[in-house]
Design an enzyme around this catalytic site. Structure first.
Site, PDB file in Angstrom:
ATOM      1  N   ARG A 131       0.910  -1.153   0.131  1.00  0.00           N
ATOM      2  CA  ARG A 131       0.061   0.093   0.167  1.00  0.00           C
ATOM      3  C   ARG A 131       0.827   1.268  -0.092  1.00  0.00           C
ATOM      4  O   ARG A 131       2.042   0.908   0.278  1.00  0.00           O
ATOM      5  CB  ARG A 131      -1.173  -0.059   1.112  1.00  0.00           C
ATOM      6  CG  ARG A 131      -0.173   0.048   2.530  1.00  0.00           C
ATOM      7  CD  ARG A 131      -0.964   0.149   3.706  1.00  0.00           C
ATOM      8  NE  ARG A 131      -0.329   0.130   4.867  1.00  0.00           N
ATOM      9  CZ  ARG A 131      -0.791   0.174   6.144  1.00  0.00           C
ATOM     10  NH1 ARG A 131      -2.331   0.154   6.212  1.00  0.00           N
ATOM     11  NH2 ARG A 131      -0.413   0.170   7.362  1.00  0.00           N
ATOM     12  N   GLU A 170      -2.322   8.101   7.166  1.00  0.00           N
ATOM     13  CA  GLU A 170      -0.786   8.042   7.759  1.00  0.00           C
ATOM     14  C   GLU A 170       0.220   8.493   6.662  1.00  0.00           C
ATOM     15  O   GLU A 170       1.038   7.719   6.299  1.00  0.00           O
ATOM     16  CB  GLU A 170      -0.326   6.760   8.335  1.00  0.00           C
ATOM     17  CG  GLU A 170      -1.129   6.359   9.666  1.00  0.00           C
ATOM     18  CD  GLU A 170      -0.564   5.008  10.154  1.00  0.00           C
ATOM     19  OE1 GLU A 170       0.147   4.315   9.454  1.00  0.00           O
ATOM     20  OE2 GLU A 170      -0.837   4.892  11.473  1.00  0.00           O
ATOM     21  N   GLU A 327      -6.045   5.430  15.969  1.00  0.00           N
ATOM     22  CA  GLU A 327      -5.974   4.026  15.890  1.00  0.00           C
ATOM     23  C   GLU A 327      -5.128   3.877  17.225  1.00  0.00           C
ATOM     24  O   GLU A 327      -4.030   4.382  17.463  1.00  0.00           O
ATOM     25  CB  GLU A 327      -4.992   3.815  14.548  1.00  0.00           C
ATOM     26  CG  GLU A 327      -5.867   3.995  13.593  1.00  0.00           C
ATOM     27  CD  GLU A 327      -4.797   3.532  12.221  1.00  0.00           C
ATOM     28  OE1 GLU A 327      -3.794   2.787  12.551  1.00  0.00           O
ATOM     29  OE2 GLU A 327      -5.196   4.129  11.144  1.00  0.00           O
ATOM     30  N   TRP A 335       3.175  -6.277  13.269  1.00  0.00           N
ATOM     31  CA  TRP A 335       4.319  -5.649  12.302  1.00  0.00           C
ATOM     32  C   TRP A 335       5.593  -5.691  13.245  1.00  0.00           C
ATOM     33  O   TRP A 335       6.439  -4.959  12.718  1.00  0.00           O
ATOM     34  CB  TRP A 335       3.918  -4.443  11.790  1.00  0.00           C
ATOM     35  CG  TRP A 335       3.041  -3.494  12.645  1.00  0.00           C
ATOM     36  CD1 TRP A 335       1.644  -3.360  12.486  1.00  0.00           C
ATOM     37  CD2 TRP A 335       3.689  -2.643  13.529  1.00  0.00           C
ATOM     38  NE1 TRP A 335       1.362  -2.276  13.336  1.00  0.00           N
ATOM     39  CE2 TRP A 335       2.482  -1.892  14.189  1.00  0.00           C
ATOM     40  CE3 TRP A 335       4.872  -2.421  14.098  1.00  0.00           C
ATOM     41  CZ2 TRP A 335       2.694  -0.910  15.088  1.00  0.00           C
ATOM     42  CZ3 TRP A 335       5.114  -1.328  15.055  1.00  0.00           C
ATOM     43  CH2 TRP A 335       3.947  -0.840  15.556  1.00  0.00           C
ATOM     44  N   GLU A 375      -2.478  -8.044   7.591  1.00  0.00           N
ATOM     45  CA  GLU A 375      -2.839  -7.875   8.879  1.00  0.00           C
ATOM     46  C   GLU A 375      -3.722  -8.612   9.506  1.00  0.00           C
ATOM     47  O   GLU A 375      -4.207  -8.305  10.814  1.00  0.00           O
ATOM     48  CB  GLU A 375      -3.278  -6.332   8.920  1.00  0.00           C
ATOM     49  CG  GLU A 375      -2.133  -5.381   8.401  1.00  0.00           C
ATOM     50  CD  GLU A 375      -2.421  -3.859   8.690  1.00  0.00           C
ATOM     51  OE1 GLU A 375      -1.749  -2.961   8.686  1.00  0.00           O
ATOM     52  OE2 GLU A 375      -3.756  -3.540   8.428  1.00  0.00           O
ATOM     53  N   LYS A 376      -3.708 -10.040   9.245  1.00  0.00           N
ATOM     54  CA  LYS A 376      -4.795 -10.900   9.689  1.00  0.00           C
ATOM     55  C   LYS A 376      -4.391 -11.325  11.057  1.00  0.00           C
ATOM     56  O   LYS A 376      -5.453 -11.585  12.004  1.00  0.00           O
ATOM     57  CB  LYS A 376      -4.846 -12.302   8.908  1.00  0.00           C
ATOM     58  CG  LYS A 376      -3.535 -13.035   8.639  1.00  0.00           C
ATOM     59  CD  LYS A 376      -3.961 -14.085   7.835  1.00  0.00           C
ATOM     60  CE  LYS A 376      -2.621 -14.760   7.269  1.00  0.00           C
ATOM     61  NZ  LYS A 376      -1.689 -13.893   6.329  1.00  0.00           N
ATOM     62  N   HIS A 378      -3.117  -8.844  13.149  1.00  0.00           N
ATOM     63  CA  HIS A 378      -3.298  -7.601  13.826  1.00  0.00           C
ATOM     64  C   HIS A 378      -4.514  -7.805  14.647  1.00  0.00           C
ATOM     65  O   HIS A 378      -5.529  -8.130  14.116  1.00  0.00           O
ATOM     66  CB  HIS A 378      -3.120  -6.555  12.819  1.00  0.00           C
ATOM     67  CG  HIS A 378      -3.138  -5.117  13.677  1.00  0.00           C
ATOM     68  ND1 HIS A 378      -4.184  -4.737  14.457  1.00  0.00           N
ATOM     69  CD2 HIS A 378      -2.208  -4.379  13.735  1.00  0.00           C
ATOM     70  CE1 HIS A 378      -3.790  -3.369  14.886  1.00  0.00           C
ATOM     71  NE2 HIS A 378      -2.393  -3.332  14.473  1.00  0.00           N
TER      72      HIS A 378
HETATM   73  C1  GLA Z   1      -1.522   2.140  10.706  1.00  0.00           C
HETATM   74  C2  GLA Z   1      -2.575   1.891   9.551  1.00  0.00           C
HETATM   75  C3  GLA Z   1      -3.620   1.205   9.500  1.00  0.00           C
HETATM   76  C4  GLA Z   1      -3.037  -0.386  10.011  1.00  0.00           C
HETATM   77  C5  GLA Z   1      -2.251  -0.165  11.275  1.00  0.00           C
HETATM   78  C6  GLA Z   1      -1.980  -1.448  12.001  1.00  0.00           C
HETATM   79  O1  GLA Z   1      -1.786   2.404  11.590  1.00  0.00           O
HETATM   80  O2  GLA Z   1      -3.143   3.301   9.431  1.00  0.00           O
HETATM   81  O3  GLA Z   1      -4.073   0.949   8.403  1.00  0.00           O
HETATM   82  O4  GLA Z   1      -2.044  -0.810   9.206  1.00  0.00           O
HETATM   83  O5  GLA Z   1      -1.169   0.730  11.069  1.00  0.00           O
HETATM   84  O6  GLA Z   1      -1.216  -1.265  13.247  1.00  0.00           O
END
Ligand code: GLA
Length: 693
Positions: A131, A170, A327, A335, A375-376, A378
């Site tokens: 991404r 972000e 968030e 990660w 991110e599964k 997460h």
């Molecule tokens: C960032 C992104 C999210 C996600 C989280 C995972 O904050 O904005 O889309 O990827 O990390 O921790």
């Protein structure tokens, strides 16, 4: 949701600001998270709405990664999926923070225009499939992003669920800077503007007579790509500035469209804890509400310190206004090398921590834990295990708890101590070929922030350009780059009666990374009453004993990282080095200047000694802890305004603590009206108390 009275002064005139409108709409402390319904079938989405209502969710960020779904092929816009989502959210009383969906371009765009792909300093082209795979300067990316933002704004203008726009996501997280040829062109344009088309002005600013780097034309300039040795530091610094502005231009482009089409809808984007690429103080005035993503590592020894520092920066950037924790992880992230879960109670504690630092919205990434994709693993508010799980139960309990104190929202945090932070200085500080590579911004900030936290005082983190006059104490950790103008402001603050603490390697260079001459730290020498000829950085594990003078004769400590053979020019020593060859040379000094005092720390003191020195500075400045005598690791914050006053107690330790209070407080979470003598905080415990009127 019912609106509650709020103590928010409109930014301009008498009209409420757009941020204020959002807060009025949301009522109490907002609760929710990133919602990615496109990953789930209809029956799961139906369950989502039911569970959101149960958990008292009232704000969700939708569509952050929606671009490929709403524009599956160039210009073939189809918003039907999100129409249904927004209608459903509205039917359940949930406000949408609708993303402009531009954070992850769809595969067709990179396929048709591979020139949008970002390039690293060593020439590697970063492919699609992750991404944020776009060059911020790319005209193609910008055009497609602007078209999408415009179509979205026109389509959702007036939709009752639309409460806020979430531009991008972000910015700079994966691609802080791009080094492609398109960026190179944009950099040259940016430099022409910055140096008023005068290449000699650039040569001067970049000190290009060094190593035969003198430019004859702007056309000859490139980004600071990988070079045989250190690229020109002023060029690197300008590239960091340029990259910040290239990202900002992407934000501005979309925000400008949104403001034109939906002038009543507030706009945000989410900053990221610890992200160097984006100058939060520069961006924040462009947002209606400041928002940040925070991912402390539960494995850290003191995981609450960095978030505290970041939250105080967000509040500082927003001029004290409420901000959004956009968030946080409900439990583990995916990660890090080893992804710790949040232990029972920790998610609640850290959510209340954000509120204690002025947040009025507690959101997570993400609502439902993904089944597939990177991110599964997460965590989600609804984990793979489903609603019958510890994580969801803690989430739902917190949602209900926050909903039970709606009038907490709108109260403010007010502090008497400021720490100065400047992104330009951070960028310059961490360039290569410095006396020591150990002077890193975040660590050095924490060297100051941690002891202030331990001393129980709250802090605002503000830029040197802020109005300092309201602060009793200003702390300046390693502010390497300092313009003469900012140095004059700091000096005037002290001469007017302020108290200042400055740490080593501050005030060393100007805005072009050129040394202020005549002895360090030249622009602060007068106010500090010291002069330094030479830095003496320590070897990696080298330490130096230090000892106090006079009233501090009993104070013994250990320093490391850095020292200086300081000459006193008006200042008095408070501590000195105590090792062979250095015995008696000043390590900490105090200077009375005008109506105020200025301390200088020429080394990195251990935490206990730092507490002693900062404790003296606080006492002299008349700053007292929020609550006196708290056990180490227990935090107290007051939020007040509009006739309401709350005390939030947070136990960041693994032990139970009984806190004795004056009986002017009642329990805000379990109201009985009874005055409280003693609050028992279990490990990770939280108490929220309301002042008796
Ligand atoms: C960032 C992104 C999210 C996600 C989280 C995972 O904050 O904005 O889309 O990827 O990390 O921790």
């Amino acid at each position: 949701m019912n609106a509650v009275p709020r103590d928010v002064t409109p930014v301009s005139g008498t009209a409420p600001s757009l941020g204020d409108r959002l807060w009025r709409r949301l009522g109490g402390v907002a609760f929710g998270g990133d919602y990615n319904p496109e990953q789930w079938p209809a029956e799961t989405r139906a369950e989502d709405l039911r569970l959101m209502a149960e958990a008292r969710v009232n704000l969700v960020t939708v569509g952050v990664f929606g671009w490929a779904r709403v524009e599956p092929a160039r210009g073939a816009y189809d918003f039907s999926f999100f129409d249904q989502v927004l209608d459903d959210l509205h039917a359940h009383g949930i406000t949408a923070d609708l993303a402009t969906m531009t954070a992850s371009p769809p595969p067709w765009l990179a396929h048709e225009h591979p020139e949008i792909l970002p390039v690293t300093a060593d020439g590697t082209v970063l492919g699609p499939g992750g991404r944020q795979h776009f060059c911020p300067s790319s005209p193609v990316y910008r055009e497609r992003a602007a078209l999408l933002a415009e179509r979205l704004a026109e389509h959702y203008r007036g939709h009752p669920a639309l409460g806020m726009w979430h531009v991008g996501n972000e910015y700079g997280c994966h691609i802080p800077a791009c080094y492609c040829d398109v960026s190179a062109d944009d950099f040259r344009r940016w430099l022409r503007e910055r140096y008023a088309d005068d290449v000699e002005a650039l040569n001067d600013a970049w000190s290009t007579d060094f190593w035969s780097q003198r430019y004859a034309s702007f056309d000859h300039i490139r980004p600071p790509r990988v070079a045989p040795t250190y690229p020109n530091p002023a060029q690197q610094l300008d590239y960091l500035r340029f990259s910040n502005e290239a990202l900002r231009a992407c934000f501005d482009l979309e925000a400008g469209i949104l403001r034109r089409v939906t002038p009543d809808v507030p706009i945000t984007t989410n900053f990221l804890m610890g992200l160097k690429a984006v100058d939060v103080f520069d961006w924040a005035p462009r947002l209606d509400v400041v928002a940040v993503d925070s991912y402390p590592d539960p494995h850290d020894e003191r995981p609450h310190l960095l978030p505290g520092l970041v939250y105080d920066t967000m509040r500082g950037a927003g001029g004290g206004d409420p901000w959004i924790l956009m968030e946080q992880a409900p439990s583990a992230v995916n990660w890090r090398a080893r992804n710790a879960i949040k232990q029972p109670g920790q998610m609640r504690l850290w959510s209340w921590q954000a509120i204690a630092h002025g947040a009025d919205a507690i959101l997570y990434f993400q609502w439902r834990q993904s089944r597939g994709g990177a991110e599964k693993f997460h965590s989600g508010m609804v984990p793979h295990a489903g609603a019958d799980s510890r994580v969801y139960r803690e989430i739902a309990a917190l949602g209900k708890e926050l909903a039970s104190v709606p009038d907490l929202a709108g109260t403010r945090v007010r502090n008497q101590v400021a720490i100065l932070l400047d992104w330009n200085s951070w960028w310059a500080l961490e360039l290569d070929s410095h006396p020591s590579d150990g002077v890193r911004q975040e660590d050095r900030l924490l060297d100051h922030y941690g002891p202030l936290f331990d001393l129980g005082v709250g802090v605002d983190v503000v830029p040197p350009s802020a109005d300092l006059s309201g602060y009793a104490l200003v702390v300046v950790p390693n502010l390497y780059l300092l313009s003469s103008e900012d140095a004059r402001r700091v000096t005037a603050y002290v001469s007017g009666g302020g108290a200042l603490v400055v740490s080593f390697f501050s005030g060393i260079v100007d805005e072009h990374d050129r040394v202020h001459l005549g002895g360090y730290p030249a622009p602060l020498r007068e106010v500090l009453g010291v002069r330094v000829e030479e830095f003496s950085p320590a070897a990696e594990h080298e330490t130096f004993p230090v000892r106090g003078y006079g009233a501090l004769a009993d104070l013994e400590g250990v320093a490391d990282l850095w020292r200086e053979d300081l000459q006193l020019a008006g200042a008095e020593p408070e501590m000195a080095f105590d090792s062979q060859g250095w015995a008696g040379r000043p390590a900490v000094t105090r200077h009375e200047y005008g109506e105020g005092t200025a301390r200088y720390l020429s080394t990195r003191l251990d935490a206990a000694t730092m507490r002693a020195i900062l404790g003296r500075a606080l006492a002299e400045a008349g700053v007292t802890p929020v609550v006196a005598g708290l056990p180490a690791g227990v935090q107290a914050s007051v939020r007040d305004g509009a006739g309401r006053r709350f005390l939030i107690l947070l136990n960041h330790t693994g032990d139970k603590h009984d806190i004795t209070l004056p009986r002017e407080w009642t329990d805000a979470l379990a109201p009985s009206g009874e005055g409280i003598d003693v609050v028992t905080l279990p490990p990770s415990g939280v108490a929220v108390l309301r002042a008796v009127q």
